[in-house]
Design a protein around this motif. Structure first.
Motif, PDB file in Angstrom:
ATOM      1  N   GLN A 256     -17.879  -8.283   1.354  1.00 27.97           N
ATOM      2  CA  GLN A 256     -18.322  -7.519   2.524  1.00 27.97           C
ATOM      3  C   GLN A 256     -17.136  -7.008   3.333  1.00 27.97           C
ATOM      4  N   ILE A 257     -16.124  -7.884   3.513  1.00 25.27           N
ATOM      5  CA  ILE A 257     -14.919  -7.493   4.244  1.00 25.27           C
ATOM      6  C   ILE A 257     -14.210  -6.349   3.525  1.00 25.27           C
ATOM      7  N   GLY A 258     -14.126  -6.448   2.187  1.00 20.36           N
ATOM      8  CA  GLY A 258     -13.471  -5.408   1.400  1.00 20.36           C
ATOM      9  C   GLY A 258     -14.104  -4.039   1.614  1.00 20.36           C
ATOM     10  N   LYS A 259     -15.433  -4.003   1.649  1.00 21.13           N
ATOM     11  CA  LYS A 259     -16.152  -2.738   1.875  1.00 21.13           C
ATOM     12  C   LYS A 259     -15.874  -2.187   3.273  1.00 21.13           C
ATOM     13  N   LEU A 260     -15.835  -3.083   4.250  1.00 24.76           N
ATOM     14  CA  LEU A 260     -15.602  -2.654   5.632  1.00 24.76           C
ATOM     15  C   LEU A 260     -14.179  -2.144   5.827  1.00 24.76           C
ATOM     16  N   LEU A 261     -13.212  -2.779   5.155  1.00 24.67           N
ATOM     17  CA  LEU A 261     -11.824  -2.328   5.264  1.00 24.67           C
ATOM     18  C   LEU A 261     -11.645  -0.958   4.590  1.00 24.67           C
ATOM     19  N   PHE A 262     -12.369  -0.737   3.497  1.00 27.74           N
ATOM     20  CA  PHE A 262     -12.337   0.575   2.840  1.00 27.74           C
ATOM     21  C   PHE A 262     -12.935   1.634   3.760  1.00 27.74           C
ATOM     22  N   ARG A 263     -14.027   1.268   4.428  1.00 30.64           N
ATOM     23  CA  ARG A 263     -14.656   2.188   5.380  1.00 30.64           C
ATOM     24  C   ARG A 263     -13.711   2.467   6.554  1.00 30.64           C
ATOM     25  N   PHE A 264     -12.950   1.477   6.972  1.00 33.33           N
ATOM     26  CA  PHE A 264     -11.985   1.655   8.052  1.00 33.33           C
ATOM     27  C   PHE A 264     -10.980   2.762   7.712  1.00 33.33           C
ATOM     28  N   GLU A 265     -10.486   2.736   6.476  1.00 29.99           N
ATOM     29  CA  GLU A 265      -9.533   3.760   6.040  1.00 29.99           C
ATOM     30  C   GLU A 265     -10.187   5.141   6.039  1.00 29.99           C
ATOM     31  N   GLN A 266     -11.462   5.199   5.603  1.00 28.55           N
ATOM     32  CA  GLN A 266     -12.184   6.474   5.592  1.00 28.55           C
ATOM     33  C   GLN A 266     -12.330   7.030   7.008  1.00 28.55           C
ATOM     34  N   VAL A 267     -12.709   6.154   7.945  1.00 29.27           N
ATOM     35  CA  VAL A 267     -12.919   6.583   9.329  1.00 29.27           C
ATOM     36  C   VAL A 267     -11.609   7.082   9.940  1.00 29.27           C
ATOM     37  N   GLU A 268     -10.492   6.400   9.646  1.00 25.73           N
ATOM     38  CA  GLU A 268      -9.192   6.843  10.161  1.00 25.73           C
ATOM     39  C   GLU A 268      -8.867   8.261   9.676  1.00 25.73           C
TER      40      GLU A 268
END
Length: 360
Positions: free
Chosen positions: A4-16
């Motif tokens: 779950q954390i891995g998916k959220l960190l990937f989403r963080f990069e997308q949002v940036e």
């Protein structure tokens, strides 16, 4: 959790990446939505990195302990390990709290209403104690608090107290504080040293935003002015600055006497009245949708006893989740995180169970 954390960190990069795009910068609504998501994901990233760092330190210390021959230094390493385990436990709890998905209401302003219940003067004094506790918690969270209205008690404390709290995740953290809070202690006025039981009631009202605001029709309002009472300076007894507004169709009443200006008191009273009307509308809608109970879990029915503060035993118990902590002295200083995080996790799980049952 790691997946779950891995998916959220990937989403963080997308949002940036999205936040740097010109079309997003020109769309204020889209930009604000992404900025809010970015803030949430950054908080998760920081907490995850902290957990990883603490875990790395723990493993290093455990390996050192296996090889250490000096008894004094080994004892020092054991103390370090114990401290790291405590920090990991707290950080993991905070991370689990963050992993509960955000809700559109999370950071909405709330109006906290505290009223004295059974117990007379002692209940009013405890209202003052609760107000101080929530203000200290707000300061710790970096929130702002603003007095709307209050009625002081002659023996100290308040018969009632209304304040607005605003900041990041205000509603998310406070939504489950509504209900009856019971206090057990020896009152200052008790000569025999006997423990008395008193109670105060809390209500949490979401302050409507611009899109939801209820427009008050002046024809529906009965506005009375009178001289304020209590502490507040010479103006209190010389001008009719206090305002009481009655919404005739519903009978709801809001008062304010905190400001020197009658106009400012009227504005604050209207603000409180609008929040009360919005809460009434929300409760009516929930009642009409009684079959869909997921949205009604943990609404904080004010008639229900939710928490007991036992001063002789330095104990606080939240009856909804059977949580008992022996650090009441810290909780009254605003250290509410452990209780509040546990409540958020509990009621989130309850909502998931109800939704699951509806589709099973």
């Amino acid at each position: 959790m790691q997946e779950q954390i891995g998916k959220l960190l990937f989403r963080f990069e997308q949002v940036e990446e999205l936040l740097a795009q010109a079309d997003v910068l020109s769309d204020q609504k889209r930009y604000q939505e992404l900025a809010q998501e970015h803030s949430y994901l950054l908080e998760i990233k920081d907490k995850w990195l902290l957990c990883e760092d603490l875990q790395r330190q723990l493993e290093e210390n455990q390996n050192l302990l296996k090889e250490e021959k000096d008894l004094v230094f080994a004892d020092y390493i054991r103390q370090e390990i114990e401290e790291l385990e405590k920090k990991i436990s707290v950080s993991t709890s905070d991370l689990n709290h963050l992993l509960i998905p955000p809700d559109p209401l999370d950071s909405r302003n709330v109006i906290l209403e505290v009223r004295a219940g059974t117990g007379g003067d002692e209940a009013a004094i405890f209202v003052g104690d609760c107000v101080r506790m929530y203000k200290l918690y707000a300061d710790f969270k970096g929130w702002k608090h603003e007095l709307l209205s209050c009625t002081p008690s002659e023996m100290g404390g308040f018969k009632e107290y209304f304040m607005v709290l605003s900041g990041h995740n205000v509603y998310r953290c406070l939504q489950y504080e509504a209900g009856t809070h019971r206090v057990q202690r020896v009152p200052k006025t008790e000569a025999q040293g006997r423990v008395h039981t008193s109670a105060v009631t809390l209500a949490i009202l979401v302050e409507p935003d611009e899109s939801e605001k209820i427009v008050l029709d002046e024809k529906d309002l009965k506005i009375d002015t009178y001289r304020a009472s209590g502490a507040g300076g010479q103006h209190v007894n010389t001008t009719d600055s206090a305002v009481r507004i009655t919404h005739v169709p519903t009978g709801l009443v809001a008062t304010c006497q905190e400001e020197r200006s009658q106009h400012k008191n009227k504005d604050k009273a209207k603000r409180l009245l609008v929040a009360k009307l919005a809460e009434r509308k929300k409760l009516k809608a929930e009642s009409e949708m009684a079959s869909l109970r997921a949205s009604q879990v943990g609404t904080g029915d004010r008639s229900g006893r939710i928490r007991t503060y036992n001063f002789p035993q330095n104990r606080v118990t939240d009856h909804r989740i059977d949580l008992t902590l022996y650090k009441l002295h810290l909780i009254m200083e605003g250290d509410l995180n452990e209780i509040i995080n546990a409540l958020i996790a509990y009621f989130y799980q309850k909502k998931l169970e109800i939704v699951g049952n509806q589709f099973s």
